[in-house]
Design a protein around this motif. Structure first.
Motif, PDB file in Angstrom:
ATOM      1  N   ILE A  83      53.374  37.766  41.187  1.00  0.00           N
ATOM      2  CA  ILE A  83      53.632  38.165  39.821  1.00  0.00           C
ATOM      3  C   ILE A  83      52.508  37.330  38.491  1.00  0.00           C
ATOM      4  N   GLU A  84      53.132  36.134  38.529  1.00  0.00           N
ATOM      5  CA  GLU A  84      53.099  35.799  37.249  1.00  0.00           C
ATOM      6  C   GLU A  84      50.920  35.195  37.387  1.00  0.00           C
ATOM      7  N   PHE A  85      50.478  34.845  38.725  1.00  0.00           N
ATOM      8  CA  PHE A  85      48.646  35.037  39.248  1.00  0.00           C
ATOM      9  C   PHE A  85      48.515  36.223  38.694  1.00  0.00           C
ATOM     10  N   LEU A  86      49.132  37.512  39.032  1.00  0.00           N
ATOM     11  CA  LEU A  86      47.932  38.498  38.814  1.00  0.00           C
ATOM     12  C   LEU A  86      48.261  39.157  37.791  1.00  0.00           C
ATOM     13  N   SER A  87      49.185  39.009  36.991  1.00  0.00           N
ATOM     14  CA  SER A  87      49.498  39.468  35.766  1.00  0.00           C
ATOM     15  C   SER A  87      48.611  38.971  34.466  1.00  0.00           C
ATOM     16  N   GLY A  88      48.414  39.252  32.982  1.00  0.00           N
ATOM     17  CA  GLY A  88      47.067  38.738  32.103  1.00  0.00           C
ATOM     18  C   GLY A  88      47.529  37.316  31.755  1.00  0.00           C
ATOM     19  N   HIS A  89      46.203  36.696  31.948  1.00  0.00           N
ATOM     20  CA  HIS A  89      46.336  35.374  31.315  1.00  0.00           C
ATOM     21  C   HIS A  89      45.575  35.274  30.124  1.00  0.00           C
ATOM     22  N   PRO A  90      46.450  35.130  28.937  1.00  0.00           N
ATOM     23  CA  PRO A  90      45.693  34.946  27.224  1.00  0.00           C
ATOM     24  C   PRO A  90      44.803  33.944  27.405  1.00  0.00           C
ATOM     25  N   VAL A  91      44.216  34.516  26.468  1.00  0.00           N
ATOM     26  CA  VAL A  91      42.682  33.141  26.177  1.00  0.00           C
ATOM     27  C   VAL A  91      42.708  32.143  25.154  1.00  0.00           C
ATOM     28  N   ASP A  92      42.667  30.740  25.422  1.00  0.00           N
ATOM     29  CA  ASP A  92      43.494  29.755  24.918  1.00  0.00           C
ATOM     30  C   ASP A  92      41.508  30.284  23.833  1.00  0.00           C
ATOM     31  N   LEU A  93      41.762  30.663  22.481  1.00  0.00           N
ATOM     32  CA  LEU A  93      40.833  30.474  21.932  1.00  0.00           C
ATOM     33  C   LEU A  93      40.221  29.179  21.268  1.00  0.00           C
ATOM     34  N   GLU A  94      41.134  28.341  20.952  1.00  0.00           N
ATOM     35  CA  GLU A  94      40.853  26.227  21.281  1.00  0.00           C
ATOM     36  C   GLU A  94      39.883  26.008  21.563  1.00  0.00           C
ATOM     37  N   ARG A  95      39.933  26.456  23.415  1.00  0.00           N
ATOM     38  CA  ARG A  95      39.133  25.510  23.684  1.00  0.00           C
ATOM     39  C   ARG A  95      37.931  26.094  24.949  1.00  0.00           C
ATOM     40  N   VAL A  96      37.341  27.473  23.782  1.00  0.00           N
ATOM     41  CA  VAL A  96      36.328  27.951  24.531  1.00  0.00           C
ATOM     42  C   VAL A  96      35.009  27.391  23.549  1.00  0.00           C
ATOM     43  N   GLN A  97      34.033  26.768  24.384  1.00  0.00           N
ATOM     44  CA  GLN A  97      32.965  25.813  23.697  1.00  0.00           C
ATOM     45  C   GLN A  97      32.487  26.515  24.000  1.00  0.00           C
ATOM     46  N   PHE A 157      43.471  30.085  39.887  1.00  0.00           N
ATOM     47  CA  PHE A 157      44.874  29.950  40.082  1.00  0.00           C
ATOM     48  C   PHE A 157      45.333  27.986  40.404  1.00  0.00           C
ATOM     49  N   GLY A 158      44.883  27.610  39.144  1.00  0.00           N
ATOM     50  CA  GLY A 158      44.918  26.764  39.456  1.00  0.00           C
ATOM     51  C   GLY A 158      43.908  25.243  39.090  1.00  0.00           C
ATOM     52  N   GLU A 159      44.186  24.779  38.911  1.00  0.00           N
ATOM     53  CA  GLU A 159      42.793  23.535  37.936  1.00  0.00           C
ATOM     54  C   GLU A 159      42.656  22.383  39.405  1.00  0.00           C
ATOM     55  N   HIS A 160      43.039  22.866  40.523  1.00  0.00           N
ATOM     56  CA  HIS A 160      43.139  22.313  41.990  1.00  0.00           C
ATOM     57  C   HIS A 160      42.204  23.024  42.544  1.00  0.00           C
ATOM     58  N   ASN A 161      41.682  24.289  42.050  1.00  0.00           N
ATOM     59  CA  ASN A 161      40.952  25.158  43.181  1.00  0.00           C
ATOM     60  C   ASN A 161      39.667  25.848  42.566  1.00  0.00           C
ATOM     61  N   ARG A 162      38.617  25.604  42.872  1.00  0.00           N
ATOM     62  CA  ARG A 162      37.915  25.350  42.075  1.00  0.00           C
ATOM     63  C   ARG A 162      36.257  26.044  42.915  1.00  0.00           C
ATOM     64  N   PHE A 163      35.198  26.532  42.120  1.00  0.00           N
ATOM     65  CA  PHE A 163      34.106  27.225  42.831  1.00  0.00           C
ATOM     66  C   PHE A 163      33.102  26.805  41.803  1.00  0.00           C
ATOM     67  N   LYS A 164      32.186  27.062  42.546  1.00  0.00           N
ATOM     68  CA  LYS A 164      30.330  27.650  41.852  1.00  0.00           C
ATOM     69  C   LYS A 164      29.721  28.226  42.735  1.00  0.00           C
ATOM     70  N   ALA A 165      28.929  29.426  41.641  1.00  0.00           N
ATOM     71  CA  ALA A 165      28.130  30.783  42.079  1.00  0.00           C
ATOM     72  C   ALA A 165      26.675  30.023  41.495  1.00  0.00           C
ATOM     73  N   GLU A 166      26.073  29.557  41.883  1.00  0.00           N
ATOM     74  CA  GLU A 166      24.508  29.271  41.463  1.00  0.00           C
ATOM     75  C   GLU A 166      23.601  30.501  41.579  1.00  0.00           C
ATOM     76  N   LEU A 167      22.914  30.910  40.885  1.00  0.00           N
ATOM     77  CA  LEU A 167      21.610  32.151  41.916  1.00  0.00           C
ATOM     78  C   LEU A 167      20.757  31.805  41.165  1.00  0.00           C
ATOM     79  N   SER A 168      19.607  32.354  41.872  1.00  0.00           N
ATOM     80  CA  SER A 168      18.157  31.427  41.049  1.00  0.00           C
ATOM     81  C   SER A 168      17.138  32.383  41.336  1.00  0.00           C
ATOM     82  N   PHE A 169      16.472  32.809  39.674  1.00  0.00           N
ATOM     83  CA  PHE A 169      15.143  34.518  39.905  1.00  0.00           C
ATOM     84  C   PHE A 169      14.004  33.491  39.965  1.00  0.00           C
TER      85      PHE A 169
END
Length: 477
Positions: A83-97, A157-169
Motif C-alpha cells: 500500500i505504501e509503495f503504490l501510494s503517492g510519493h511527494p517530491v522533495d523539492l530541495e533535492r531537485v537539481q 522501490f528503494g535505493e538498491h533497486n536501480r535501472f537505466k534506459a538509454e535511447l539513441s537517435f
C-alpha cells in the motif's frame, strides 16, 4: 379507463414538477429543514426572473465518497508495504537539481524513488586523405551528428533497486543505411539490485564488462573516439546478466564481474531469437586498485591528484558458436557457420598530478564450424561458399594525456597496433597501425567540450596510410 395515458407517461419519465431543474418549490419543500419559508409577497411584474442554481456534477460529491469507501474496505491481508509503495510519493523539492553532464534529477521525500534524465549530443567533422586511393579526389569530408543519446536512470522501490534506459537517435547510432535502420533506438536497458555489496545482480541489455575503454562512456574520452584495437577486439552490447561488486569486501580496492550473455549482440530480442543463432558468452573480469579506488572509468586526471592512483584489470571470455566474425559484432562469415572464440585482455590506468596513462592488451583465438551456405560462381551455378578463417590475432594500445595546470585544456596521444596470428589460411584479420593525438578544451569538463585529433592509419607501409583529421563538439545536459 378514464385516466389519460399521455400524462401518465410524462409523469413517469419527467417526474413531478417540483423535481425539475429550476422549478418553484412546492408546498412540501417549504418546510424542508434548512430552507426559509416562501414569501407571501408577489414579485413585481417587471422583476427579472430568478436565476436557476448552477448545475452540479454528481461525481463531484460521489468520487471522494467512493474513494474513501475503497480505502476503508482494503483487506487486512494486503501487505502494508505494498500500500505504501503504490501510494503517492511527494517530491522533495530541495533535492531537485540539474547537474551538467548528468541531467535533471527528481527524487521523492521518502528516498525510495528517483529519476535522472539527460541528453548528450556530439557533432563530428572528419577530413580524410587516403594516400593509397585509386580514385580522385583522395580527400573526403563529412559532417554528422555522431551521437544523440537520451538517458533515464535512477532507483525505484528503494535505493538498491536501480535501472537505466538509454535511447539513441543519430543515423550512426541506429545503423541507418539506404533508409533502413539496423538497430532499434533502445541502446541500453537494465535493472541492477545492489542489496548485497559483494553480490550485485545486473540483468538486461548493456555493455559487456570485458574491455575497460569500451565500457567507458563515449562522452568521457580524451580523444575523439576509441582506438582501432578496441573496434576489433572488444565486445559490444548484449543481453544477459552478471554478478558484480564495485567494492568487493569493502576494501575500496577490488572489483569483479561474472556474466553470461546470449551472444547475439545488440537487439537480440526478436520474436524468434533462435534465428540469431549461437551459444552463450561467458565473461570473468577482476580489477585491483592498490592505492585506493578512483575514477578510472573516465579518461583524464581532472582532479590532478598528488598521490598516484593505479588500476590493473584482466578478463577472460569464451564465446560458444559466435555468429559474427568479431564475436558479438562484425559481419557474418560467408560460409554461414559459427566460431568458438577464446578471448583475453589486460588493462592498466594511472593518474597522478594531471598525467594519465592507460593501456590495454587483447588476444583472440577461434575455431570455426563451417556452414553450408552457397554462392554463385562465374557460370551462375550454386557452389559451396569458401570457408572463412577465424579472426585470430592480438592487439594493444598505449595512451597518455596531460592536463595543463590552471587551464581546462589537455593534450593527449595514442598508438594502436593490431597483429594477425598466422597466414591467410589461419586468420582473416590483417595488420593495422594508428598513431596520433590532439588537444581537448574542457569548457565544462566532459559535459561541454571541444576536441580535435589527427591520426595516421596504415597497414604495411606508413607512407601508404590514411591521414584523418577530426573535430568534435559535445554537449551533455
Amino acid at each position: 379507463m378514464s385516466l389519460p395515458i399521455l400524462p401518465l407517461v410524462s409523469l413517469l419519465l419527467v417526474g413531478p414538477p417540483s423535481t425539475q431543474l429550476g422549478a418553484e418549490p412546492g408546498p412540501s419543500d417549504a418546510n424542508a429543514p434548512g430552507q426559509d419559508a416562501p414569501s407571501s409577497e408577489v414579485a413585481p411584474a417587471d422583476a427579472p426572473p430568478a436565476e436557476a442554481p448552477p448545475e452540479r456534477d454528481p461525481q463531484d460529491d460521489a468520487a471522494p465518497d467512493r474513494e474513501t469507501e475503497q480505502d476503508a474496505e482494503v483487506s487486512p491481508l494486503v501487505p502494508r508495504s505494498q500500500i505504501e509503495f503504490l501510494s503517492g510519493h511527494p517530491v522533495d523539492l530541495e533535492r531537485v537539481q540539474f547537474r551538467p553532464g548528468k541531467g535533471l534529477t527528481i527524487a521523492s521525500k521518502s528516498g525510495k524513488f528517483s529519476l535522472t534524465t539527460g541528453l548528450r549530443v556530439q557533432l563530428l567533422y572528419t577530413m580524410a586523405n587516403d594516400h593509397a586511393a585509386d580514385t580522385e579526389p583522395p580527400v573526403s569530408h563529412s559532417l554528422q551528428v555522431r551521437r544523440a543519446r537520451l538517458v533515464f536512470a535512477g532507483h525505484m522501490f528503494g535505493e538498491h533497486n536501480r535501472f537505466k534506459a538509454e535511447l539513441s537517435f543519430s543515423p550512426k547510432d541506429t545503423g541507418l543505411e539506404d533508409g533502413a535502420a539496423r538497430y532499434t533506438i533502445l541502446r541500453d536497458f537494465y535493472l541492477e539490485f545492489d542489496h548485497l555489496r559483494d553480490l550485485t545482480l545486473r540483468v538486461g541489455q548493456y555493455k559487456l564488462p570485458y574491455s575497460q575503454q569500451r565500457v567507458i562512456s563515449s562522452g568521457k574520452l580524451q580523444l575523439v573516439d576509441r582506438s582501432i584495437v578496441g573496434s576489433e577486439f572488444d565486445f559490444d552490447r548484449d543481453i544477459g546478466l552478471d554478478l558484480r561488486s564495485e567494492d568487493f569486501l569493502g576494501l575500496d580496492r577490488l572489483r569483479y564481474y561474472l556474466g553470461a550473455y546470449l551472444g547475439g549482440g545488440r537487439d537480440n530480442f526478436a520474436a524468434e531469437p533462435i534465428t540469431r543463432g549461437g551459444g552463450l558468452v561467458y565473461i570473468a573480469r577482476v580489477e585491483v586498485m592498490p592505492f585506493g579506488s578512483f575514477k578510472d572509468y573516465r579518461e583524464g586526471d581532472f582532479v590532478r591528484i598528488k598521490q598516484p592512483r593505479l588500476s590493473l584489470g584482466a578478463a577472460y571470455s569464451f564465446m560458444d558458436d559466435a555468429i559474427f566474425m568479431r564475436g558479438t559484432k562484425g559481419s557474418v562469415p560467408t560460409d554461414g557457420g559459427t566460431t568458438n572464440y577464446h578471448n583475453a585482455t589486460a588493462s592498466m590506468v594511472l593518474h597522478i598530478v594531471g598525467l594519465s596513462i592507460s593501456s590495454e592488451f587483447f588476444w583472440r583465438r577461434g575455431v570455426r564450424r563451417p556452414g553450408d551456405a552457397e554462392i554463385e560462381d562465374e557460370l551462375g551455378d550454386l557452389v559451396p561458399a569458401p570457408i572463412e578463417a577465424p579472426r585470430d590475432g592480438l592487439g594493444w594500445y598505449v595512451q597518455s594525456g596531460f592536463m595543463i595546470p590552471h587551464a581546462p585544456v589537455e593534450l593527449a596521444a595514442r598508438y594502436s597496433e593490431v597483429r594477425a596470428i598466422g597466414d591467410d589460411t589461419q586468420t582473416s584479420m590483417s595488420d593495422r597501425h594508428a598513431l596520433g593525438g590532439g588537444p581537448s578544451w574542457y569548457i565544462g569538463g566532459h559535459a561541454f567540450k571541444l576536441q580535435a585529433d589527427y591520426f595516421r592509419i596504415w597497414t604495411d607501409d606508413i607512407g601508404q596510410g590514411i591521414d584523418q583529421l577530426r573535430v568534435q563538439a559535445q554537449i551533455s545536459f
